[in-house]
Design a protein around this motif. Structure first.
Motif, PDB file in Angstrom:
ATOM      1  N   THR A   1      -4.714  -9.135  86.474  1.00 24.72           N
ATOM      2  CA  THR A   1      -3.662  -9.518  85.538  1.00 24.72           C
ATOM      3  C   THR A   1      -3.176 -10.934  85.818  1.00 24.72           C
ATOM      4  O   THR A   1      -2.990 -11.729  84.891  1.00 24.72           O
ATOM      5  CB  THR A   1      -2.485  -8.529  85.640  1.00 24.72           C
ATOM      6  OG1 THR A   1      -2.975  -7.226  85.339  1.00 24.72           O
ATOM      7  CG2 THR A   1      -1.381  -8.880  84.678  1.00 24.72           C
ATOM      8  N   LEU A   2      -3.002 -11.262  87.082  1.00 25.59           N
ATOM      9  CA  LEU A   2      -2.547 -12.613  87.440  1.00 25.59           C
ATOM     10  C   LEU A   2      -3.562 -13.678  87.033  1.00 25.59           C
ATOM     11  O   LEU A   2      -3.185 -14.758  86.565  1.00 25.59           O
ATOM     12  CB  LEU A   2      -2.253 -12.704  88.939  1.00 25.59           C
ATOM     13  CG  LEU A   2      -1.033 -11.920  89.416  1.00 25.59           C
ATOM     14  CD1 LEU A   2      -0.907 -12.007  90.932  1.00 25.59           C
ATOM     15  CD2 LEU A   2       0.229 -12.427  88.741  1.00 25.59           C
ATOM     16  N   GLU A   3      -4.854 -13.380  87.185  1.00 27.84           N
ATOM     17  CA  GLU A   3      -5.893 -14.327  86.767  1.00 27.84           C
ATOM     18  C   GLU A   3      -5.852 -14.530  85.252  1.00 27.84           C
ATOM     19  O   GLU A   3      -5.944 -15.666  84.767  1.00 27.84           O
ATOM     20  CB  GLU A   3      -7.278 -13.830  87.173  1.00 27.84           C
ATOM     21  CG  GLU A   3      -7.538 -13.894  88.658  1.00 27.84           C
ATOM     22  CD  GLU A   3      -8.843 -13.240  89.038  1.00 27.84           C
ATOM     23  OE1 GLU A   3      -9.583 -13.846  89.829  1.00 27.84           O
ATOM     24  OE2 GLU A   3      -9.123 -12.113  88.563  1.00 27.84           O
TER      25      GLU A   3
ATOM     26  N   VAL B   1       4.051 -12.509  80.166  1.00 30.18           N
ATOM     27  CA  VAL B   1       4.800 -11.471  80.865  1.00 30.18           C
ATOM     28  C   VAL B   1       4.111 -10.134  80.630  1.00 30.18           C
ATOM     29  O   VAL B   1       3.817  -9.774  79.487  1.00 30.18           O
ATOM     30  CB  VAL B   1       6.262 -11.417  80.357  1.00 30.18           C
ATOM     31  CG1 VAL B   1       7.023 -10.288  81.013  1.00 30.18           C
ATOM     32  CG2 VAL B   1       6.960 -12.751  80.578  1.00 30.18           C
ATOM     33  N   MET B   2       3.867  -9.419  81.722  1.00 32.25           N
ATOM     34  CA  MET B   2       3.292  -8.087  81.623  1.00 32.25           C
ATOM     35  C   MET B   2       4.411  -7.106  81.294  1.00 32.25           C
ATOM     36  O   MET B   2       5.422  -7.046  81.979  1.00 32.25           O
ATOM     37  CB  MET B   2       2.636  -7.691  82.947  1.00 32.25           C
ATOM     38  CG  MET B   2       2.082  -6.286  82.947  1.00 32.25           C
ATOM     39  SD  MET B   2       0.721  -6.035  81.819  1.00 32.25           S
ATOM     40  CE  MET B   2      -0.563  -6.923  82.649  1.00 32.25           C
ATOM     41  N   GLU B   3       4.222  -6.339  80.240  1.00 36.53           N
ATOM     42  CA  GLU B   3       5.218  -5.358  79.815  1.00 36.53           C
ATOM     43  C   GLU B   3       4.925  -3.997  80.439  1.00 36.53           C
ATOM     44  O   GLU B   3       3.844  -3.782  80.995  1.00 36.53           O
ATOM     45  CB  GLU B   3       5.230  -5.264  78.281  1.00 36.53           C
ATOM     46  CG  GLU B   3       5.519  -6.575  77.576  1.00 36.53           C
ATOM     47  CD  GLU B   3       6.881  -7.167  77.876  1.00 36.53           C
ATOM     48  OE1 GLU B   3       7.771  -6.437  78.365  1.00 36.53           O
ATOM     49  OE2 GLU B   3       7.068  -8.369  77.634  1.00 36.53           O
TER      50      GLU B   3
ATOM     51  N   LEU C   1       0.677  -7.694  77.115  1.00 36.49           N
ATOM     52  CA  LEU C   1       1.266  -8.996  77.426  1.00 36.49           C
ATOM     53  C   LEU C   1       2.169  -9.467  76.300  1.00 36.49           C
ATOM     54  O   LEU C   1       1.898  -9.211  75.128  1.00 36.49           O
ATOM     55  CB  LEU C   1       0.175 -10.054  77.608  1.00 36.49           C
ATOM     56  CG  LEU C   1      -0.657 -10.037  78.865  1.00 36.49           C
ATOM     57  CD1 LEU C   1      -1.719 -11.128  78.786  1.00 36.49           C
ATOM     58  CD2 LEU C   1       0.200 -10.235  80.095  1.00 36.49           C
ATOM     59  N   THR C   2       3.209 -10.168  76.685  1.00 38.22           N
ATOM     60  CA  THR C   2       3.987 -10.961  75.740  1.00 38.22           C
ATOM     61  C   THR C   2       3.718 -12.406  76.117  1.00 38.22           C
ATOM     62  O   THR C   2       3.888 -12.799  77.278  1.00 38.22           O
ATOM     63  CB  THR C   2       5.487 -10.647  75.825  1.00 38.22           C
ATOM     64  OG1 THR C   2       5.688  -9.290  75.413  1.00 38.22           O
ATOM     65  CG2 THR C   2       6.298 -11.559  74.920  1.00 38.22           C
TER      66      THR C   2
ATOM     67  N   LEU D   1      -9.058  -7.847  77.468  1.00 34.85           N
ATOM     68  CA  LEU D   1      -9.386  -9.157  78.030  1.00 34.85           C
ATOM     69  C   LEU D   1     -10.197  -8.973  79.308  1.00 34.85           C
ATOM     70  O   LEU D   1      -9.716  -9.129  80.414  1.00 34.85           O
ATOM     71  CB  LEU D   1      -8.096  -9.934  78.302  1.00 34.85           C
ATOM     72  CG  LEU D   1      -7.184 -10.129  77.091  1.00 34.85           C
ATOM     73  CD1 LEU D   1      -5.883 -10.807  77.499  1.00 34.85           C
ATOM     74  CD2 LEU D   1      -7.884 -10.901  75.992  1.00 34.85           C
ATOM     75  N   ASN D   2     -11.469  -8.659  79.136  1.00 30.14           N
ATOM     76  CA  ASN D   2     -12.342  -8.328  80.263  1.00 30.14           C
ATOM     77  C   ASN D   2     -13.189  -9.487  80.759  1.00 30.14           C
ATOM     78  O   ASN D   2     -13.841  -9.369  81.784  1.00 30.14           O
ATOM     79  CB  ASN D   2     -13.269  -7.173  79.888  1.00 30.14           C
ATOM     80  CG  ASN D   2     -12.507  -5.898  79.645  1.00 30.14           C
ATOM     81  OD1 ASN D   2     -11.600  -5.568  80.396  1.00 30.14           O
ATOM     82  ND2 ASN D   2     -12.856  -5.183  78.594  1.00 30.14           N
ATOM     83  N   SER D   3     -13.197 -10.593  80.021  1.00 39.60           N
ATOM     84  CA  SER D   3     -14.059 -11.711  80.415  1.00 39.60           C
ATOM     85  C   SER D   3     -13.407 -13.027  79.992  1.00 39.60           C
ATOM     86  O   SER D   3     -12.502 -13.047  79.152  1.00 39.60           O
ATOM     87  CB  SER D   3     -15.424 -11.581  79.729  1.00 39.60           C
ATOM     88  OG  SER D   3     -15.292 -11.834  78.340  1.00 39.60           O
ATOM     89  N   PRO D   4     -13.888 -14.124  80.564  1.00 40.00           N
ATOM     90  CA  PRO D   4     -13.386 -15.422  80.133  1.00 40.00           C
ATOM     91  C   PRO D   4     -13.583 -15.654  78.627  1.00 40.00           C
ATOM     92  O   PRO D   4     -12.757 -16.284  77.977  1.00 40.00           O
ATOM     93  CB  PRO D   4     -14.199 -16.415  80.957  1.00 40.00           C
ATOM     94  CG  PRO D   4     -14.504 -15.659  82.217  1.00 40.00           C
ATOM     95  CD  PRO D   4     -14.751 -14.239  81.738  1.00 40.00           C
ATOM     96  N   HIS D   5     -14.672 -15.107  78.087  1.00 45.46           N
ATOM     97  CA  HIS D   5     -14.910 -15.241  76.643  1.00 45.46           C
ATOM     98  C   HIS D   5     -13.816 -14.546  75.839  1.00 45.46           C
ATOM     99  O   HIS D   5     -13.315 -15.103  74.855  1.00 45.46           O
ATOM    100  CB  HIS D   5     -16.277 -14.675  76.271  1.00 45.46           C
ATOM    101  CG  HIS D   5     -16.529 -14.678  74.794  1.00 45.46           C
ATOM    102  ND1 HIS D   5     -16.815 -15.829  74.097  1.00 45.46           N
ATOM    103  CD2 HIS D   5     -16.496 -13.677  73.881  1.00 45.46           C
ATOM    104  CE1 HIS D   5     -16.957 -15.532  72.808  1.00 45.46           C
ATOM    105  NE2 HIS D   5     -16.770 -14.232  72.655  1.00 45.46           N
ATOM    106  N   ASP D   6     -13.425 -13.344  76.236  1.00 41.77           N
ATOM    107  CA  ASP D   6     -12.359 -12.621  75.539  1.00 41.77           C
ATOM    108  C   ASP D   6     -11.052 -13.419  75.572  1.00 41.77           C
ATOM    109  O   ASP D   6     -10.341 -13.495  74.577  1.00 41.77           O
ATOM    110  CB  ASP D   6     -12.113 -11.254  76.180  1.00 41.77           C
ATOM    111  CG  ASP D   6     -13.300 -10.307  76.075  1.00 41.77           C
ATOM    112  OD1 ASP D   6     -14.131 -10.482  75.152  1.00 41.77           O
ATOM    113  OD2 ASP D   6     -13.394  -9.408  76.929  1.00 41.77           O
ATOM    114  N   ILE D   7     -10.768 -14.018  76.722  1.00 39.48           N
ATOM    115  CA  ILE D   7      -9.548 -14.818  76.855  1.00 39.48           C
ATOM    116  C   ILE D   7      -9.638 -16.069  75.993  1.00 39.48           C
ATOM    117  O   ILE D   7      -8.670 -16.448  75.336  1.00 39.48           O
ATOM    118  CB  ILE D   7      -9.288 -15.170  78.329  1.00 39.48           C
ATOM    119  CG1 ILE D   7      -9.073 -13.886  79.138  1.00 39.48           C
ATOM    120  CG2 ILE D   7      -8.087 -16.104  78.467  1.00 39.48           C
ATOM    121  CD1 ILE D   7      -9.087 -14.078  80.636  1.00 39.48           C
TER     122      ILE D   7
END
Length: 84
Positions: free
Chosen positions: A5-7, A24-26, A31-32, A55-61
């Protein structure tokens, strides 16, 4: 590949630079994401209930960040058109 989550928060926040972005993790594990203009502090976008489990990969992000940036630009274009 699973990111912590932090990454994920760090990648999103740094991807939005020079804007100020906070994630922010709810309680429901979503996420918000809040994006503000770095010069004025004006809120440009608040995205709520962003499903972190998608959000499992850099591509998803990257897709999420591109979508957020596109929404911010679209809002700016609408605002400037209305101001004219």
């Amino acid at each position: 590949m699973f990111l912590s989550t932090l990454e994920i928060q760090n990648i999103i926040e740094h991807s939005m630079l020079p804007a100020v972005c906070t994630c922010v993790m709810e309680a429901d594990q979503s996420l918000t994401i809040r994006v503000c203009d770095c010069m004025t502090g004006k809120v440009e976008l608040i995205a709520t209930n962003v499903p972190i489990w998608n959000l499992n990969s850099p591509h998803d992000i990257a897709v999420l960040v591109a979508d957020i940036q596109q929404k911010i630009e679209a809002h700016k274009n609408i605002s400037s058109t209305l101001a004219s």
